[in-house]
Write an enzyme that holds these catalytic residues in place. Sequence first.
Site, mmCIF file in Angstrom:
data_model
loop_
_atom_site.group_PDB
_atom_site.id
_atom_site.type_symbol
_atom_site.label_atom_id
_atom_site.label_comp_id
_atom_site.label_asym_id
_atom_site.label_seq_id
_atom_site.Cartn_x
_atom_site.Cartn_y
_atom_site.Cartn_z
ATOM 1 N N ARG A 197 0.890 -1.173 0.000
ATOM 2 C CA ARG A 197 0.000 0.000 0.000
ATOM 3 C C ARG A 197 0.917 1.208 0.000
ATOM 4 O O ARG A 197 1.710 1.403 0.937
ATOM 5 C CB ARG A 197 -0.899 0.020 1.238
ATOM 6 C CG ARG A 197 -1.553 1.380 1.451
ATOM 7 C CD ARG A 197 -2.655 1.371 2.472
ATOM 8 N NE ARG A 197 -3.843 0.714 1.946
ATOM 9 C CZ ARG A 197 -5.051 0.806 2.488
ATOM 10 N NH1 ARG A 197 -5.234 1.542 3.581
ATOM 11 N NH2 ARG A 197 -6.083 0.183 1.957
ATOM 12 N N HIS A 236 -7.386 1.038 -6.311
ATOM 13 C CA HIS A 236 -7.605 0.142 -5.168
ATOM 14 C C HIS A 236 -8.313 -1.125 -5.683
ATOM 15 O O HIS A 236 -9.490 -1.358 -5.387
ATOM 16 C CB HIS A 236 -8.446 0.865 -4.116
ATOM 17 C CG HIS A 236 -8.405 0.243 -2.749
ATOM 18 N ND1 HIS A 236 -7.635 -0.864 -2.435
ATOM 19 C CD2 HIS A 236 -9.059 0.576 -1.592
ATOM 20 C CE1 HIS A 236 -7.812 -1.177 -1.167
ATOM 21 N NE2 HIS A 236 -8.673 -0.322 -0.628
ATOM 22 N N GLN A 296 -10.243 -3.702 -3.365
ATOM 23 C CA GLN A 296 -11.540 -3.225 -2.874
ATOM 24 C C GLN A 296 -12.641 -3.562 -3.871
ATOM 25 O O GLN A 296 -13.726 -4.017 -3.483
ATOM 26 C CB GLN A 296 -11.476 -1.697 -2.660
ATOM 27 C CG GLN A 296 -12.753 -1.119 -2.110
ATOM 28 C CD GLN A 296 -13.040 -1.619 -0.700
ATOM 29 O OE1 GLN A 296 -12.171 -1.565 0.151
ATOM 30 N NE2 GLN A 296 -14.233 -2.114 -0.450
ATOM 31 N N ASP A 306 -17.224 7.501 -1.109
ATOM 32 C CA ASP A 306 -15.988 7.340 -0.322
ATOM 33 C C ASP A 306 -15.701 8.695 0.313
ATOM 34 O O ASP A 306 -16.388 9.692 0.036
ATOM 35 C CB ASP A 306 -14.853 6.876 -1.273
ATOM 36 C CG ASP A 306 -13.563 6.507 -0.554
ATOM 37 O OD1 ASP A 306 -13.574 6.384 0.695
ATOM 38 O OD2 ASP A 306 -12.539 6.349 -1.234
ATOM 39 N N CYS A 324 -16.249 1.761 0.803
ATOM 40 C CA CYS A 324 -15.094 0.902 1.123
ATOM 41 C C CYS A 324 -14.714 0.963 2.598
ATOM 42 O O CYS A 324 -14.034 0.064 3.089
ATOM 43 C CB CYS A 324 -13.907 1.284 0.244
ATOM 44 S SG CYS A 324 -13.316 2.980 0.515
ATOM 45 N N ARG A 337 -13.459 -8.435 1.708
ATOM 46 C CA ARG A 337 -12.034 -8.188 1.437
ATOM 47 C C ARG A 337 -11.257 -9.466 1.731
ATOM 48 O O ARG A 337 -10.359 -9.862 0.993
ATOM 49 C CB ARG A 337 -11.511 -7.030 2.310
ATOM 50 C CG ARG A 337 -12.095 -5.665 1.978
ATOM 51 C CD ARG A 337 -11.655 -5.165 0.620
ATOM 52 N NE ARG A 337 -10.208 -5.099 0.502
ATOM 53 C CZ ARG A 337 -9.434 -4.101 0.957
ATOM 54 N NH1 ARG A 337 -9.996 -3.051 1.527
ATOM 55 N NH2 ARG A 337 -8.124 -4.120 0.816
HETATM 56 N N1 NVA Z 1 -9.943 6.794 -1.088
HETATM 57 C C1 NVA Z 1 -9.524 6.367 0.220
HETATM 58 C C2 NVA Z 1 -9.730 4.899 0.373
HETATM 59 C C3 NVA Z 1 -9.385 4.350 1.718
HETATM 60 C C4 NVA Z 1 -9.555 2.870 1.809
HETATM 61 C C5 NVA Z 1 -8.078 6.732 0.459
HETATM 62 O O1 NVA Z 1 -7.262 6.520 -0.453
HETATM 63 O O2 NVA Z 1 -7.764 7.239 1.531
HETATM 64 N N1 CP Z 2 -11.144 -0.070 2.575
HETATM 65 C C1 CP Z 2 -9.867 -0.134 2.977
HETATM 66 O O1 CP Z 2 -8.934 -0.345 2.175
HETATM 67 O O2 CP Z 2 -9.698 0.041 4.311
HETATM 68 P P1 CP Z 2 -8.332 0.219 5.096
HETATM 69 O O3 CP Z 2 -7.755 1.559 4.714
HETATM 70 O O4 CP Z 2 -8.707 0.140 6.539
HETATM 71 O O5 CP Z 2 -7.383 -0.880 4.691
#
Ligand code: NVA
Ligand code: CP
Length: 305
Positions: free
Chosen positions: A106, A133, A136, A224, A263, A291
């Site tokens: 990540r 992502h 997801q 989101d 998500c 997930r």
């Molecule tokens: N769009 C959000 C998703 C978190 C799972 C982010 O990137 O922070």
């Molecule tokens: N939806 C998701 O990716 O959650 P986290 O940021 O908690 O991993």
Amino acid sequence: MTSGIRHFTDLSALSGSDLRGILDDAAKRKARLKAGERSKPLEGKVLAMIFDKPSTRTRISFDVGMRQLGGETIMLTGTEMQLGRSESIADTAKVLSRYVDAIMIRTTAHDRLLELTENATVPVINGLTDDTHPCQLMADILTFEEHRGPVRGKTFAWTGDGNNVLHSLLEASARFSFNVNIAVPEGSEPEQKYIDWARANGGKVMITRSPEDAVRGVDTIVTDCWVSMGQEHRARGHNVFLPYQVNSDLMKHAKPDALFMHCLPAHRGEEVTDEVIDGPNSVVFDEAENRLHAQKAVLAWCLGA
Ligand code: NVA
Ligand code: CP
């Protein structure tokens, strides 16, 4: 995937049939787990997980998923590795490939994921970047189909910020043949290349400023956070996004049985009201659970289990 290594970088990088195969496998593994079956096809395998951003779901679901498959994980953050002291991603990829069987990352810039992938000799999985992502969306399609049957020909509406999750939704729409209606305020559009790619690959995408137009008659509404991790420089005033909030008035414009998807983590009172996220059409915790099941199938695909 010229190297023959099965990376899971983006939905656009895999064929529709590979992605469908992974989802079918996820559904079967979930059913077998619920029936009490415990097989360990990844016994002896180790997944390294690198987190350059926070996580609850991704971290825990990959960890538990590997354990359920009989494997193990190593949790790393960029800052505690030499990566944080300017060792290159390419060298890190080559070193990790000598120790572990797969790498989940990540990170921030999508190029970091791609550089890792180009230099690793083990599968690399995208656990979110600034751009996409994909894990997801695998969980989200699994969830949609559990509740509403085949996603082909259905319509999803996205309202809010045009972010990484929306980019993967666009890729998913082409790979799984469904439609996406997008409502975003000016300046928060998704990157045009994701819309162009989806359309060029058979996806039907509509984009508007009007959340009511976007959600009219749709099968599910997705949203989101208004500010993604590391995107604070793009932050807009909440008054810009407030008309895009998913509340019970907006839900009324969708089909009466339209699902609500997110998500997570949610910012209650911002992109969604309590009434909607806790309401009867919300499937957000099924998405979170899925997930685990979807990523177990991704791991099994990457590692040939
Ligand atoms: N769009 C959000 C998703 C978190 C799972 C982010 O990137 O922070
Ligand atoms: N939806 C998701 O990716 O959650 P986290 O940021 O908690 O991993």
